[in-house]
Structures are given as structure tokens and as C-alpha cells.
Motif scaffolding. Structure first.
Motif, mmCIF file in Angstrom:
data_model
loop_
_atom_site.group_PDB
_atom_site.id
_atom_site.type_symbol
_atom_site.label_atom_id
_atom_site.label_comp_id
_atom_site.label_asym_id
_atom_site.label_seq_id
_atom_site.Cartn_x
_atom_site.Cartn_y
_atom_site.Cartn_z
ATOM 1 N N VAL A 1 10.321 -35.019 -18.461
ATOM 2 C CA VAL A 1 11.324 -34.099 -17.909
ATOM 3 C C VAL A 1 11.426 -32.901 -18.859
ATOM 4 C CG1 VAL A 1 13.754 -33.818 -17.291
ATOM 5 C CG2 VAL A 1 12.605 -35.989 -16.830
ATOM 6 N N GLN A 2 11.543 -31.696 -18.324
ATOM 7 C CA GLN A 2 11.616 -30.508 -19.178
ATOM 8 C C GLN A 2 13.030 -30.242 -19.709
ATOM 9 O OE1 GLN A 2 9.648 -27.017 -17.560
ATOM 10 N NE2 GLN A 2 8.241 -28.332 -16.464
ATOM 11 N N HIS A 3 14.040 -30.406 -18.847
ATOM 12 C CA HIS A 3 15.435 -30.172 -19.225
ATOM 13 C C HIS A 3 16.282 -31.292 -18.637
ATOM 14 C CE1 HIS A 3 14.371 -25.964 -20.161
ATOM 15 N NE2 HIS A 3 13.668 -26.007 -19.031
ATOM 16 N N VAL A 4 17.074 -31.936 -19.474
ATOM 17 C CA VAL A 4 18.002 -32.957 -18.996
ATOM 18 C C VAL A 4 19.405 -32.403 -19.155
ATOM 19 C CG1 VAL A 4 18.848 -35.326 -19.258
ATOM 20 C CG2 VAL A 4 16.423 -34.799 -19.704
ATOM 21 N N ILE A 5 20.167 -32.453 -18.080
ATOM 22 C CA ILE A 5 21.555 -31.989 -18.100
ATOM 23 C C ILE A 5 22.401 -33.189 -17.694
ATOM 24 C CG2 ILE A 5 23.225 -30.346 -17.164
ATOM 25 C CD1 ILE A 5 20.371 -28.858 -16.297
ATOM 26 N N VAL A 6 22.994 -33.851 -18.679
ATOM 27 C CA VAL A 6 23.819 -35.023 -18.402
ATOM 28 C C VAL A 6 25.214 -34.517 -18.058
ATOM 29 C CG1 VAL A 6 24.724 -37.218 -19.253
ATOM 30 C CG2 VAL A 6 22.471 -36.413 -20.030
ATOM 31 N N THR A 7 25.661 -34.801 -16.839
ATOM 32 C CA THR A 7 27.000 -34.384 -16.441
ATOM 33 C C THR A 7 28.000 -35.409 -16.954
ATOM 34 O OG1 THR A 7 26.807 -35.417 -14.257
ATOM 35 C CG2 THR A 7 26.165 -33.096 -14.439
ATOM 36 N N LEU A 8 29.099 -34.905 -17.521
ATOM 37 C CA LEU A 8 30.058 -35.747 -18.228
ATOM 38 C C LEU A 8 31.464 -35.651 -17.653
ATOM 39 C CD1 LEU A 8 28.865 -34.614 -21.772
ATOM 40 C CD2 LEU A 8 28.249 -36.758 -20.629
ATOM 41 N N GLY A 9 31.572 -35.279 -16.391
ATOM 42 C CA GLY A 9 32.888 -35.146 -15.781
ATOM 43 C C GLY A 9 33.731 -34.100 -16.487
ATOM 44 N N SER A 10 34.961 -34.443 -16.829
ATOM 45 C CA SER A 10 35.866 -33.476 -17.449
ATOM 46 C C SER A 10 35.401 -33.028 -18.832
ATOM 47 C CB SER A 10 37.276 -34.063 -17.548
ATOM 48 O OG SER A 10 37.267 -35.198 -18.397
ATOM 49 N N LYS A 11 34.454 -33.773 -19.425
ATOM 50 C CA LYS A 11 33.928 -33.394 -20.744
ATOM 51 C C LYS A 11 32.814 -32.355 -20.645
ATOM 52 C CE LYS A 11 33.479 -37.728 -21.349
ATOM 53 N NZ LYS A 11 33.019 -39.041 -21.730
ATOM 54 N N GLY A 12 32.434 -31.957 -19.421
ATOM 55 C CA GLY A 12 31.426 -30.925 -19.250
ATOM 56 C C GLY A 12 30.046 -31.474 -19.006
ATOM 57 N N ALA A 13 29.078 -30.931 -19.725
ATOM 58 C CA ALA A 13 27.683 -31.338 -19.546
ATOM 59 C C ALA A 13 26.936 -31.166 -20.866
ATOM 60 C CB ALA A 13 27.022 -30.511 -18.450
ATOM 61 N N LEU A 14 25.906 -31.955 -21.028
ATOM 62 C CA LEU A 14 25.077 -31.903 -22.220
ATOM 63 C C LEU A 14 23.677 -31.468 -21.806
ATOM 64 C CD1 LEU A 14 25.280 -32.641 -25.277
ATOM 65 C CD2 LEU A 14 24.253 -34.841 -24.660
ATOM 66 N N ILE A 15 23.228 -30.340 -22.344
ATOM 67 C CA ILE A 15 21.872 -29.847 -22.083
ATOM 68 C C ILE A 15 20.982 -30.332 -23.226
ATOM 69 C CG2 ILE A 15 20.388 -27.819 -21.881
ATOM 70 C CD1 ILE A 15 22.887 -26.234 -20.998
ATOM 71 N N VAL A 16 19.897 -31.001 -22.870
ATOM 72 C CA VAL A 16 18.944 -31.470 -23.869
ATOM 73 C C VAL A 16 17.555 -31.071 -23.391
ATOM 74 C CG1 VAL A 16 18.077 -33.436 -25.179
ATOM 75 C CG2 VAL A 16 20.459 -33.434 -24.394
ATOM 76 N N ASN A 17 16.849 -30.348 -24.259
ATOM 77 C CA ASN A 17 15.468 -29.972 -23.975
ATOM 78 C C ASN A 17 14.740 -29.852 -25.300
ATOM 79 O OD1 ASN A 17 16.254 -27.414 -24.945
ATOM 80 N ND2 ASN A 17 16.680 -26.667 -22.875
ATOM 81 N N HIS A 18 13.518 -29.359 -25.272
ATOM 82 C CA HIS A 18 12.730 -29.281 -26.503
ATOM 83 C C HIS A 18 13.223 -28.187 -27.439
ATOM 84 C CE1 HIS A 18 10.105 -32.448 -25.217
ATOM 85 N NE2 HIS A 18 9.890 -31.838 -24.068
ATOM 86 N N GLU A 19 14.146 -27.365 -26.970
ATOM 87 C CA GLU A 19 14.757 -26.343 -27.820
ATOM 88 C C GLU A 19 15.953 -26.891 -28.583
ATOM 89 O OE1 GLU A 19 15.662 -23.038 -25.264
ATOM 90 O OE2 GLU A 19 13.634 -23.024 -24.449
ATOM 91 N N GLY A 20 16.497 -28.026 -28.153
ATOM 92 C CA GLY A 20 17.632 -28.615 -28.846
ATOM 93 C C GLY A 20 18.640 -29.229 -27.896
ATOM 94 N N VAL A 21 19.863 -29.361 -28.399
ATOM 95 C CA VAL A 21 20.954 -29.997 -27.667
ATOM 96 C C VAL A 21 22.136 -29.049 -27.659
ATOM 97 C CG1 VAL A 21 22.546 -31.966 -27.652
ATOM 98 C CG2 VAL A 21 20.190 -32.277 -28.440
#
Length: 163
Positions: free
Chosen positions: A67-87
């Protein structure tokens, strides 16, 4: 394989892996943007996701699957973007949730619209967080989806609140 048509033509693929279930590494390797919630990320990665740190670990496992970009949705806590550039954690918005039925769908629709409009991934996820926040504030699926003007007004109000 039919699933590879968009990928083989260089067209970005957004996959919201709902309902939660295991997916093949072959399929995951063709995904540009994967948008699991915490439960889905845990199932796909094979670990329990219950914090920002475990969400990051799950996303790293999914990156290793191609996967190139993972965006974990966290409800009221927002979202976490993780890719090869960082977190990068993109904060959510404090709202009173009435009905979460269309939250994931509205997030993904907003993300796609923003990315195809040339926004950066960070901008697109922030906008999608706002759409998701507005969506959960109303009951029902279709009636809860906000208009663009509502999202823009909400973002202005939130910016003013944080100043």
C-alpha cells in the motif's frame, strides 16, 4: 486480474476496506490510499489496534504489503497518515455524535474529491475529517451528508475557535 485495471493504468486507487475482513497482499499492493478504521486496520495487519502507536504499527505492516498511503481513521481523534515519507496525525474535530452510519463513506468521498482537486494528502485528510465530523452530527445516511458550504463554514469556525 480485473482489480488491477486502474492500477495498471496509473490511476490512483482508494480502498475503504469495509466491512472488516482479510484482503490479499496482491490486492493491497495495488492500493494507493487505504482508509481503514482501527478495527479494519487491526484485521488487515493482524494486530490489535487500540492507540495511535498500534495504529502506526498496523499501517507500517500494510505499507510492507505494498500500500502506498495508509490513512487510519480514528473517529473523534482524527486520522493517522502513514506512508514512506513518515507519519502524521491529523486531529479530528470535537462534535457531538448522533449517528455514525455514514462517517466512513463521507470521509472517503471527501478524500477522493479533495485529492482529485489537487489538494495535498494532509489538506485532503483534514477536509475529510471535517466532513466526517459534520456527518456524525445528524441522523441517517443521506440526510447527514453536508454540503460544501457547510464544510467550509465549519472549517472557518474551527479555525477561529483555535486562534
Amino acid at each position: 486480474m480485473r482489480d488491477s485495471i486502474a492500477h495498471s493504468h496509473g490511476i490512483p486507487v482508494i480502498l475503504n476496506p469495509a466491512p472488516a475482513r482479510a484482503l490479499s497482499d496482491e490486492l493491497l499492493s495495488q492500493v494507493t490510499y487505504l482508509t481503514p478504521n482501527e478495527t479494519e486496520a487491526g484485521i488487515l495487519a493482524g494486530i490489535a489496534v487500540n492507540s495511535l502507536e498500534t495504529a502506526k504499527q498496523a499501517a507500517q505492516i500494510l505499507l510492507q504489503k505494498g500500500v502506498q498511503h495508509v490513512i487510519v481513521t480514528l473517529g473523534s481523534k482524527g486520522a493517522l497518515i502513514v506512508n514512506h515519507e513518515g507519519v502524521q496525525h491529523i486531529p479530528g474535530f470535537p462534535v457531538h455524535a448522533v449517528d455514525t452510519v455514514a462517517a466512513g463513506d463521507s470521509f472517503n468521498g471527501a478524500l477522493a474529491q479533495q485529492l482529485t482537486s489537487g489538494k495535498s494528502l494532509k489538506e485532503a485528510v483534514s477536509f475529510a475529517n471535517a466532513v466526517g465530523a459534520l456527518t456524525v452530527g445528524k441522523a441517517g445516511a443521506i440526510p447527514s451528508l453536508p454540503w460544501l458550504a457547510e464544510v467550509e463554514q465549519f472549517l472557518k469556525q474551527e479555525a477561529a475557535r483555535l486562534e
